[in-house]
Design an enzyme around this catalytic site. Structure first.
Site, PDB file in Angstrom:
ATOM      1  N   ASP A   1       0.813  -1.219   0.000  1.00  0.00           N
ATOM      2  CA  ASP A   1       0.000   0.000   0.000  1.00  0.00           C
ATOM      3  C   ASP A   1       0.848   1.271   0.000  1.00  0.00           C
ATOM      4  O   ASP A   1       2.064   1.234   0.239  1.00  0.00           O
ATOM      5  CB  ASP A   1      -0.987   0.001   1.181  1.00  0.00           C
ATOM      6  CG  ASP A   1      -0.398  -0.525   2.492  1.00  0.00           C
ATOM      7  OD1 ASP A   1       0.843  -0.586   2.611  1.00  0.00           O
ATOM      8  OD2 ASP A   1      -1.169  -0.863   3.396  1.00  0.00           O
TER       9      ASP A   1
ATOM     10  N   ASN B   1      -7.693  -3.218  14.751  1.00  0.00           N
ATOM     11  CA  ASN B   1      -9.098  -3.454  14.383  1.00  0.00           C
ATOM     12  C   ASN B   1      -9.231  -4.617  13.397  1.00  0.00           C
ATOM     13  O   ASN B   1     -10.287  -4.835  12.818  1.00  0.00           O
ATOM     14  CB  ASN B   1      -9.722  -2.184  13.784  1.00  0.00           C
ATOM     15  CG  ASN B   1      -9.086  -1.787  12.457  1.00  0.00           C
ATOM     16  OD1 ASN B   1      -8.138  -2.426  12.001  1.00  0.00           O
ATOM     17  ND2 ASN B   1      -9.606  -0.745  11.843  1.00  0.00           N
TER      18      ASN B   1
ATOM     19  N   HIS C   1      -7.521  -4.996  10.498  1.00  0.00           N
ATOM     20  CA  HIS C   1      -7.261  -4.717   9.083  1.00  0.00           C
ATOM     21  C   HIS C   1      -5.961  -5.375   8.601  1.00  0.00           C
ATOM     22  O   HIS C   1      -5.042  -5.610   9.394  1.00  0.00           O
ATOM     23  CB  HIS C   1      -7.274  -3.206   8.782  1.00  0.00           C
ATOM     24  CG  HIS C   1      -6.094  -2.423   9.263  1.00  0.00           C
ATOM     25  ND1 HIS C   1      -6.208  -1.176   9.834  1.00  0.00           N
ATOM     26  CD2 HIS C   1      -4.758  -2.670   9.246  1.00  0.00           C
ATOM     27  CE1 HIS C   1      -5.015  -0.713  10.139  1.00  0.00           C
ATOM     28  NE2 HIS C   1      -4.112  -1.614   9.790  1.00  0.00           N
TER      29      HIS C   1
ATOM     30  N   GLU D   1      -9.836  -2.060   5.546  1.00  0.00           N
ATOM     31  CA  GLU D   1     -10.439  -1.844   6.854  1.00  0.00           C
ATOM     32  C   GLU D   1     -11.646  -2.766   7.018  1.00  0.00           C
ATOM     33  O   GLU D   1     -12.132  -3.343   6.034  1.00  0.00           O
ATOM     34  CB  GLU D   1     -10.869  -0.364   6.972  1.00  0.00           C
ATOM     35  CG  GLU D   1      -9.723   0.637   6.923  1.00  0.00           C
ATOM     36  CD  GLU D   1      -8.847   0.653   8.191  1.00  0.00           C
ATOM     37  OE1 GLU D   1      -9.092  -0.140   9.120  1.00  0.00           O
ATOM     38  OE2 GLU D   1      -7.901   1.462   8.234  1.00  0.00           O
TER      39      GLU D   1
HETATM   40  C1  F6R Z   1       1.402  -1.689   6.266  1.00  0.00           C
HETATM   41  C2  F6R Z   1       0.014  -2.141   6.344  1.00  0.00           C
HETATM   42  C3  F6R Z   1      -0.764  -2.161   7.619  1.00  0.00           C
HETATM   43  C4  F6R Z   1       0.019  -2.644   8.836  1.00  0.00           C
HETATM   44  C5  F6R Z   1      -0.855  -2.662  10.084  1.00  0.00           C
HETATM   45  C6  F6R Z   1      -0.046  -2.973  11.344  1.00  0.00           C
HETATM   46  O1  F6R Z   1       1.872  -1.716   4.945  1.00  0.00           O
HETATM   47  O2  F6R Z   1      -0.505  -2.492   5.339  1.00  0.00           O
HETATM   48  O3  F6R Z   1      -1.914  -2.954   7.461  1.00  0.00           O
HETATM   49  O4  F6R Z   1       0.530  -3.917   8.605  1.00  0.00           O
HETATM   50  O5  F6R Z   1      -1.491  -1.422  10.261  1.00  0.00           O
HETATM   51  O6  F6R Z   1       0.821  -1.917  11.573  1.00  0.00           O
HETATM   52  P1  F6R Z   1       1.989  -2.031  12.646  1.00  0.00           P
HETATM   53  O7  F6R Z   1       2.884  -3.132  12.179  1.00  0.00           O
HETATM   54  O8  F6R Z   1       2.674  -0.705  12.620  1.00  0.00           O
HETATM   55  O9  F6R Z   1       1.340  -2.355  13.951  1.00  0.00           O
END
Ligand code: F6R
Length: 247
Positions: free
Chosen positions: A67, A136, A138, A143
């Site tokens: 992303d 959450n 995702h 989401e």
């Molecule tokens: C990052 C991504 C997000 C993260 C998720 C967890 O490219 O796609 O979905 O993997 O938000 O984030 P962290 O690892 O910072 O807790």
């Protein structure tokens, strides 16, 4: 699903780095799907160590990131391109031209999303996808409520995500409101997946994704549909699991 519960995030990083390295050594032109965020950082640090020690070669590796924010140039220090360069690509012998992060500045983001999927297909698909999970549930920027069949597309960030991200920007108006994200359907097409997770704030999401029903309200639960997923979980994120995953 394979579940490996470890003591700390360094061990999480080492275990995941070794799992993927074993596959990388079997195949030239290996295609990695990569994530940003804090979860994969210990693994990237281990890859950097392995690369410098001559234990892992990235010279023919191809990467696709999950992303990117719409509207941030690659030079912006909050862009995911900048994150990947700073935390991995600048420190290993990878060819930058073989690293792909969605283009947040694409003139036509929708057309870019289609082209991104085509680029992944052209190299034969993703061999190993790295994921983290949001508190959450995702995965990538999918989401809760995202279709389990979703493809790479432009998504609107939730108010909660915009607020969470505002700490990284000077003004809340500067926080991007849209992102390009691989879809859940796209992610499930990877041959193998590793999910990295640590921290007590992830314990609910981990339990719901691993032991709850498969539902679009917990995007991480879609991994139950995939035949080759390994979860590497630090014990502080595994406290709400009820099934006997430990061996
Ligand atoms: C990052 C991504 C997000 C993260 C998720 C967890 O490219 O796609 O979905 O993997 O938000 O984030 P962290 O690892 O910072 O807790």
């Amino acid at each position: 699903m394979q579940v490996i519960i470890v003591r700390g995030k360094e061990e999480m990083g080492r275990r995941a780095a070794a799992l993927i390295a074993e596959q990388m050594r079997r195949r030239p032109h290996f295609v990695l799907g990569l994530a940003t965020g804090s979860s994969p950082l210990p693994m990237y640090q281990e890859w950097i160590r392995m690369n410098k020690a001559g234990e892992l070669d990235f010279s023919t590796t191809i990467t696709f990131n999950l992303d990117e924010y719409v509207g941030l140039p690659p030079t912006h220090e909050q862009s995911y391109r900048h994150f990947m360069n700073a935390n991995l690509f600048d420190h290993v012998n990878i060819a930058k031209a073989a690293t792909h992060v969605p283009d947040g500045m694409a003139a036509d983001p929708e057309a870019f999303c289609e082209a991104y999927e085509a680029m992944i297909d052209d190299v034969g698909g993703i061999d190993y996808q790295v994921l983290g999970i949001g508190s959450n549930g995702h995965i990538a920027f999918n989401e809760p409520g995202s279709s389990l069949a979703s493809r790479t597309r432009v998504v609107n960030l939730t108010q909660r995500t915009i607020k969470d991200n505002s700490r990284f920007f000077a003004r809340v108006e500067d926080v991007p409101t849209r992102a390009i994200s691989m879809g859940i359907g796209t992610i499930l097409e990877a041959e193998r997946i590793v999910m990295l997770t640590y921290g007590a704030n992830k314990a609910d999401a981990v339990a719901k994704a691993l032991e709850g029903p498969v539902t679009a309200t917990v995007p991480g639960s879609a991994l139950q549909l995939h035949p080759k997923v390994t979860w590497v979980i630090v014990e502080d994120a595994a406290t709400k699991l009820k099934l006997e995953w430990r061996r």
